[in-house]
Design a protein around this motif. Sequence first.
Motif, PDB file in Angstrom:
ATOM      1  N   ARG A   1      28.746  14.926-125.533  1.00  0.00           N
ATOM      2  CA  ARG A   1      29.372  14.586-124.253  1.00  0.00           C
ATOM      3  C   ARG A   1      28.506  13.771-123.631  1.00  0.00           C
ATOM      4  O   ARG A   1      28.797  12.675-123.344  1.00  0.00           O
ATOM      5  CB  ARG A   1      29.797  15.784-123.444  1.00  0.00           C
ATOM      6  CG  ARG A   1      30.212  15.374-122.188  1.00  0.00           C
ATOM      7  CD  ARG A   1      30.552  16.620-121.459  1.00  0.00           C
ATOM      8  NE  ARG A   1      31.839  17.455-121.909  1.00  0.00           N
ATOM      9  CZ  ARG A   1      32.141  18.703-121.601  1.00  0.00           C
ATOM     10  NH1 ARG A   1      31.495  19.347-120.506  1.00  0.00           N
ATOM     11  NH2 ARG A   1      32.873  19.349-122.206  1.00  0.00           N
ATOM     12  N   LEU A   2      27.197  14.010-123.334  1.00  0.00           N
ATOM     13  CA  LEU A   2      26.206  13.087-122.796  1.00  0.00           C
ATOM     14  C   LEU A   2      26.102  11.808-123.639  1.00  0.00           C
ATOM     15  O   LEU A   2      25.830  10.708-122.883  1.00  0.00           O
ATOM     16  CB  LEU A   2      25.009  13.771-122.729  1.00  0.00           C
ATOM     17  CG  LEU A   2      24.638  15.128-121.816  1.00  0.00           C
ATOM     18  CD1 LEU A   2      23.597  15.955-121.946  1.00  0.00           C
ATOM     19  CD2 LEU A   2      25.017  14.695-120.385  1.00  0.00           C
ATOM     20  N   ARG A   3      26.184  11.859-125.002  1.00  0.00           N
ATOM     21  CA  ARG A   3      25.956  10.672-125.671  1.00  0.00           C
ATOM     22  C   ARG A   3      27.506   9.656-125.334  1.00  0.00           C
ATOM     23  O   ARG A   3      27.436   8.451-125.253  1.00  0.00           O
ATOM     24  CB  ARG A   3      25.888  11.006-127.061  1.00  0.00           C
ATOM     25  CG  ARG A   3      25.782   9.657-127.915  1.00  0.00           C
ATOM     26  CD  ARG A   3      26.124  10.135-129.593  1.00  0.00           C
ATOM     27  NE  ARG A   3      27.389  10.601-129.701  1.00  0.00           N
ATOM     28  CZ  ARG A   3      27.732  11.038-130.877  1.00  0.00           C
ATOM     29  NH1 ARG A   3      26.931  11.313-131.828  1.00  0.00           N
ATOM     30  NH2 ARG A   3      29.102  11.709-131.140  1.00  0.00           N
ATOM     31  N   ASN A   4      28.482  10.394-125.563  1.00  0.00           N
ATOM     32  CA  ASN A   4      29.880   9.659-125.259  1.00  0.00           C
ATOM     33  C   ASN A   4      29.732   9.019-123.829  1.00  0.00           C
ATOM     34  O   ASN A   4      30.736   8.002-123.726  1.00  0.00           O
ATOM     35  CB  ASN A   4      31.180  10.655-125.378  1.00  0.00           C
ATOM     36  CG  ASN A   4      31.149  10.858-126.752  1.00  0.00           C
ATOM     37  OD1 ASN A   4      30.653  10.264-127.754  1.00  0.00           O
ATOM     38  ND2 ASN A   4      31.856  12.090-126.993  1.00  0.00           N
ATOM     39  N   ASP A   5      29.047   9.770-122.961  1.00  0.00           N
ATOM     40  CA  ASP A   5      28.973   9.181-121.490  1.00  0.00           C
ATOM     41  C   ASP A   5      27.945   8.173-121.265  1.00  0.00           C
ATOM     42  O   ASP A   5      27.773   7.550-120.237  1.00  0.00           O
ATOM     43  CB  ASP A   5      29.019  10.404-120.633  1.00  0.00           C
ATOM     44  CG  ASP A   5      30.114  11.178-120.336  1.00  0.00           C
ATOM     45  OD1 ASP A   5      31.110  10.894-120.971  1.00  0.00           O
ATOM     46  OD2 ASP A   5      30.008  12.345-119.843  1.00  0.00           O
ATOM     47  N   GLY A   6      27.423   7.850-122.348  1.00  0.00           N
ATOM     48  CA  GLY A   6      26.222   6.833-122.377  1.00  0.00           C
ATOM     49  C   GLY A   6      24.911   7.082-121.700  1.00  0.00           C
ATOM     50  O   GLY A   6      24.028   6.381-121.310  1.00  0.00           O
ATOM     51  N   LEU A   7      24.568   8.585-121.330  1.00  0.00           N
ATOM     52  CA  LEU A   7      23.471   8.992-120.859  1.00  0.00           C
ATOM     53  C   LEU A   7      22.363   8.988-121.936  1.00  0.00           C
ATOM     54  O   LEU A   7      21.032   9.014-121.769  1.00  0.00           O
ATOM     55  CB  LEU A   7      23.708  10.333-120.150  1.00  0.00           C
ATOM     56  CG  LEU A   7      24.203  10.174-118.814  1.00  0.00           C
ATOM     57  CD1 LEU A   7      25.763   9.614-118.515  1.00  0.00           C
ATOM     58  CD2 LEU A   7      24.274  11.536-118.091  1.00  0.00           C
ATOM     59  N   ILE A   8      22.573   9.349-123.131  1.00  0.00           N
ATOM     60  CA  ILE A   8      21.723   9.505-124.134  1.00  0.00           C
ATOM     61  C   ILE A   8      22.167   8.788-125.580  1.00  0.00           C
ATOM     62  O   ILE A   8      23.277   8.475-125.704  1.00  0.00           O
ATOM     63  CB  ILE A   8      21.368  10.991-124.310  1.00  0.00           C
ATOM     64  CG1 ILE A   8      22.598  11.717-125.059  1.00  0.00           C
ATOM     65  CG2 ILE A   8      20.856  11.715-123.349  1.00  0.00           C
ATOM     66  CD1 ILE A   8      22.301  12.912-125.460  1.00  0.00           C
ATOM     67  N   ASP A   9      21.415   8.737-126.372  1.00  0.00           N
ATOM     68  CA  ASP A   9      21.536   8.259-127.949  1.00  0.00           C
ATOM     69  C   ASP A   9      20.923   9.426-128.695  1.00  0.00           C
ATOM     70  O   ASP A   9      19.968   9.947-128.314  1.00  0.00           O
ATOM     71  CB  ASP A   9      21.069   6.983-128.211  1.00  0.00           C
ATOM     72  CG  ASP A   9      21.964   5.726-127.851  1.00  0.00           C
ATOM     73  OD1 ASP A   9      23.037   6.083-127.732  1.00  0.00           O
ATOM     74  OD2 ASP A   9      21.544   4.658-127.764  1.00  0.00           O
ATOM     75  N   LEU A  10      21.703   9.743-129.883  1.00  0.00           N
ATOM     76  CA  LEU A  10      21.297  10.602-130.899  1.00  0.00           C
ATOM     77  C   LEU A  10      21.080  10.122-132.286  1.00  0.00           C
ATOM     78  O   LEU A  10      21.694  10.040-133.118  1.00  0.00           O
ATOM     79  CB  LEU A  10      22.193  11.661-130.849  1.00  0.00           C
ATOM     80  CG  LEU A  10      22.452  12.519-129.643  1.00  0.00           C
ATOM     81  CD1 LEU A  10      24.149  13.425-129.938  1.00  0.00           C
ATOM     82  CD2 LEU A  10      21.531  13.240-129.305  1.00  0.00           C
TER      83      LEU A  10
END
Length: 236
Positions: A208-217
């Motif tokens: 969810r955080l990745r999809n919201d642009g806050l993080i990358d994995l």
Amino acid sequence: MHDMPSSRPTNFCDACAIRNRAICADLDDREIGLLNGIGRRRKLSAGEQLMWEGDEAVLVANVIEGVLKLSSHSADGKEQILGLVYPSDFLGRPFGETSPYGVEALTEANICVFERADFDRFAREHPRLEHKLLERTLSELDRTRRWMLLLGRMNAEQKVASFLLEMAERLGTTVAGAGTSVALPLSRQQIADVLGLTIETVSRQLTRLRNDGLIDLPSRREIVLHNHADLQARAS
């Protein structure tokens, strides 16, 4: 007393990667030399126990590399993780007779170990170290309070966001134009165990955080934080 394989090279303190941030940071060269005389390097494997809750407090230690967990157990044997410790953190209870918590390496770790009796004597003879110990004790108390809030009052999103911010603060590397890169020392399952969540919940929150642009994995052991302010808002 538990076995303590260790080594002490002649440049033990001079070569220390965390000397400027550790408990001994305010000592002069003469005092560092004396401290070198009572310290030992020790390597821990992931899962290896360093201290046992309630046992005689025979050791104290500085963390040089790696991540360890502090834990306690309830009467029914259930583990309660009290916090994580990182490079430059101090472990153990100087001037205390028993260990208030267990200490286990979550990753491979290098530590600087002292016999507690030797360290207590050194601290009494060197007021700057005693002062540093007081500062560290108060900081540890503040961290413990924040950790209990994280485990007891936060929802899953807040827990994961708080965890990532702490990882970035303690282990992150700033990459120009790309945010803060963190090489995670823990697996998804270990993160779940530390936060009191399931591995599925941790994975969902990271996605969810990745999809919201806050993080990358980029990989399972690397996370890049792009927006600290938004992560802080999620954490609070």
